[in-house]
Design a protein around this motif. Structure first.
Motif, PDB file in Angstrom:
ATOM      1  N   GLU A  41       0.858  -1.186   0.000  1.00 26.97           N
ATOM      2  CA  GLU A  41       0.000   0.000   0.000  1.00 26.97           C
ATOM      3  C   GLU A  41       0.898   1.240   0.000  1.00 26.97           C
ATOM      4  N   GLY A  42       0.519   2.235  -0.787  1.00 27.20           N
ATOM      5  CA  GLY A  42       1.282   3.481  -0.846  1.00 27.20           C
ATOM      6  C   GLY A  42       2.317   3.516  -1.951  1.00 27.20           C
ATOM      7  N   TYR A  60      -6.462  -5.388   1.012  1.00 30.76           N
ATOM      8  CA  TYR A  60      -6.165  -4.119   1.651  1.00 30.76           C
ATOM      9  C   TYR A  60      -6.429  -4.255   3.139  1.00 30.76           C
ATOM     10  N   ASP A  81      -3.011  -3.897  -9.918  1.00 24.84           N
ATOM     11  CA  ASP A  81      -3.778  -2.845  -9.255  1.00 24.84           C
ATOM     12  C   ASP A  81      -4.430  -1.979 -10.321  1.00 24.84           C
ATOM     13  N   SER A  92      -0.856   2.956  -4.610  1.00 20.55           N
ATOM     14  CA  SER A  92      -1.761   1.828  -4.436  1.00 20.55           C
ATOM     15  C   SER A  92      -2.423   1.865  -3.068  1.00 20.55           C
ATOM     16  N   ARG A  93      -3.632   1.356  -3.017  1.00 19.17           N
ATOM     17  CA  ARG A  93      -4.344   1.176  -1.754  1.00 19.17           C
ATOM     18  C   ARG A  93      -4.337  -0.289  -1.348  1.00 19.17           C
TER      19      ARG A  93
END
Length: 193
Positions: A41-42, A60, A81, A92-93
């Motif tokens: 994530e990120g 997630y 993604d 990205s989450r």
């Protein structure tokens, strides 16, 4: 080596051997050990992956710290993604992680753009893949709000018949949006039928 992925993309469009050769030349083969996080994530997602062998999960983590699985990637499927884009890359989450030792073909955004330039028919292939992905996501949304846990589990078994032997039960429960304990009850109830 390219037979499975070539068959996968040729479901939607007819290609010449030369066009498939260009596609294959832009793919990167990766062997990845299980429990490897390919995307955090990120981060900005710099790949789309086709699963030759193995199993991956896309998930997630909600604000309470609970992992929620969005997708499993198994043989002959794509995983990535949705924010994967050369034009407007967003952090990205989601996380993408291997559950098993896996072999993947990956493609970067730049290589995908090169493919579109050299073989424009691939834009149709990836558009169809995106539409199919959106349809599956929509079906999962409808199922999550309108179907019982038993119905969701039975549909899961239709879509992923081998996964109950390959992944921990709590991953399946996360994918279905129920607790592992409730999934156990559902499985026992269905076994008694």
């Amino acid at each position: 080596m390219y037979e499975t992925i070539n068959r996968n993309v040729s479901r939607y469009v007819r290609f010449t051997d030369e066009e498939l050769g260009i596609f294959n030349s832009l793919l990167k083969l990766q062997s990845v050990h299980k429990k490897t996080i390919l995307l955090h994530e990120g981060e900005k997602c710099n790949f789309e992956a086709f699963v030759i062998k193995g199993c991956l999960r896309k998930y997630y983590i909600d604000p309470d710290g609970t992992e929620l699985i969005i997708q499993f990637g198994v043989e002959d499927s794509w995983i990535g993604d949705i924010s994967f884009s050369i034009y407007d890359p967003k952090p990205s989450r989601v996380f993408i992680e291997t559950i098993e030792d896996s072999e993947l073909f990956t493609m970067s955004p730049d290589d995908k753009e090169e493919l579109y330039r050299r073989v424009p028919k691939f834009e149709r292939v990836f558009r169809i893949l995106m539409q199919r992905n959106l349809a599956v996501t929509q079906d999962r949304l409808f199922a999550s709000i309108s179907k019982s846990a038993s119905q969701k589990y039975l549909e899961f078994l239709e879509q992923y018949p081998s996964l109950p032997q390959r992944v921990p039960q709590h991953y399946i429960a996360s994918y279905l949006g129920i607790s592992p304990e409730f999934l156990s009850k559902v499985r026992k109830k269905l076994a008694h039928r």
